[in-house]
Design an enzyme around this catalytic site. Sequence first.
Site, PDB file in Angstrom:
ATOM      1  N   VAL A 160      53.556 102.305  86.215  1.00  0.00           N
ATOM      2  CA  VAL A 160      53.473 101.127  85.353  1.00  0.00           C
ATOM      3  C   VAL A 160      52.019 100.727  85.145  1.00  0.00           C
ATOM      4  O   VAL A 160      51.132 101.075  85.922  1.00  0.00           O
ATOM      5  CB  VAL A 160      54.260  99.941  85.953  1.00  0.00           C
ATOM      6  CG1 VAL A 160      55.702 100.344  86.200  1.00  0.00           C
ATOM      7  CG2 VAL A 160      53.613  99.443  87.243  1.00  0.00           C
ATOM      8  N   VAL A 210      49.042 110.772  82.645  1.00  0.00           N
ATOM      9  CA  VAL A 210      48.558 109.765  81.702  1.00  0.00           C
ATOM     10  C   VAL A 210      48.182 108.481  82.424  1.00  0.00           C
ATOM     11  O   VAL A 210      47.186 107.825  82.069  1.00  0.00           O
ATOM     12  CB  VAL A 210      49.612 109.511  80.606  1.00  0.00           C
ATOM     13  CG1 VAL A 210      49.163 108.391  79.675  1.00  0.00           C
ATOM     14  CG2 VAL A 210      49.853 110.779  79.799  1.00  0.00           C
ATOM     15  N   LYS A 211      48.930 108.097  83.456  1.00  0.00           N
ATOM     16  CA  LYS A 211      48.581 106.890  84.218  1.00  0.00           C
ATOM     17  C   LYS A 211      47.209 107.046  84.861  1.00  0.00           C
ATOM     18  O   LYS A 211      46.368 106.131  84.803  1.00  0.00           O
ATOM     19  CB  LYS A 211      49.643 106.639  85.288  1.00  0.00           C
ATOM     20  CG  LYS A 211      49.298 105.523  86.288  1.00  0.00           C
ATOM     21  CD  LYS A 211      49.192 104.161  85.627  1.00  0.00           C
ATOM     22  CE  LYS A 211      48.710 103.085  86.616  1.00  0.00           C
ATOM     23  NZ  LYS A 211      49.688 102.779  87.658  1.00  0.00           N
ATOM     24  N   LEU A 212      46.948 108.188  85.481  1.00  0.00           N
ATOM     25  CA  LEU A 212      45.657 108.400  86.132  1.00  0.00           C
ATOM     26  C   LEU A 212      44.516 108.442  85.115  1.00  0.00           C
ATOM     27  O   LEU A 212      43.435 107.881  85.344  1.00  0.00           O
ATOM     28  CB  LEU A 212      45.686 109.695  86.943  1.00  0.00           C
ATOM     29  CG  LEU A 212      46.651 109.724  88.133  1.00  0.00           C
ATOM     30  CD1 LEU A 212      46.577 111.066  88.840  1.00  0.00           C
ATOM     31  CD2 LEU A 212      46.361 108.589  89.104  1.00  0.00           C
ATOM     32  N   THR A 225      52.095 104.830  91.754  1.00  0.00           N
ATOM     33  CA  THR A 225      51.258 105.825  91.087  1.00  0.00           C
ATOM     34  C   THR A 225      51.128 107.054  91.980  1.00  0.00           C
ATOM     35  O   THR A 225      50.722 106.953  93.136  1.00  0.00           O
ATOM     36  CB  THR A 225      49.866 105.258  90.777  1.00  0.00           C
ATOM     37  OG1 THR A 225      50.010 104.122  89.917  1.00  0.00           O
ATOM     38  CG2 THR A 225      48.995 106.300  90.090  1.00  0.00           C
TER      39      THR A 225
END
Length: 297
Positions: free
Chosen positions: A143, A191-193, A120
């Site tokens: 992921v 978007v992951k964060l 990340t």
Amino acid sequence: MALSGTLAHQGAHVTQFVGNTDRSGVVVVVGLGGIGGGIALRLAERGRAVVGVDVDAARVTDWQLQSGCTGVTSFDDVDWDSAACLIVAVRTARQVETVLSNNALRPALAREMTVFVVTTLTPADAEHIVGFEQSGRRFELPVSGGEVRARHGELTGLIAGPAVDDFEAELLVEMFATVFTFDAVGQPSWVKLINNTLAAHNALHTAVALTAAHDHGIDVRLASQVVGASSGSSAAGGALPTLTDNQVDLLVKDADLLRGQLQSWPFDPASLADISARVAHARRLLTSTDTEGAQQQ
């Protein structure tokens, strides 16, 4: 496994890939922690030739015992001439840069070895590390799903980078249950964060709610079952009984990374006083075909 033009996971956003290729070879996984180790074991069980790399000798020994594959603690012990793909699963952006700047990797990167960075990152770090001007076929690929899903090929992946070829597509099919494709490097990290920050808040609010139930003499396990089966449920809230300290730390780390990217924090000002307006606005965004300005700079 033969694929005919798309990476077609069940329920996945379709990822286009480039023609046919005979490229194959060893998959090197750097970082044998929960995610990296799970991915490495999954690929080994699928018949891939996998080499696991970690500075922790105990992790390497465990990996070799579980997988029957080679594990090493030094990049110099990897046969990079046979390496077709490098999966980087370390903890920080600085560690990713240390991996990719190692002299032993240079010939492999120069011949366009595939690099999947599953660490990340902040959007800026993703653009710096994965940007198209870099050597090798680099993909930003954060992921979601945790260690157990990594082990069983059930992760969700968020990918940006070159159009994947069929060798890469086959690897993605083996690693992920769902892959979402983004137009530009940096977007998957955004978007992951955002996703993990929302998960952290969901876990926090579930913990507060269940504590309130307990304080009023209610069986907290029963209250948890009601929440999980009805409108108060969330994935993070449902995972509360098994959420480890390390997993919580990772959620908080990602929330801190997101906070550093934003000029103002969107979560704290949100209140029930304006829930109707906020829900209506989000609903309009979700049903609109106009995505202009969707990515905050």
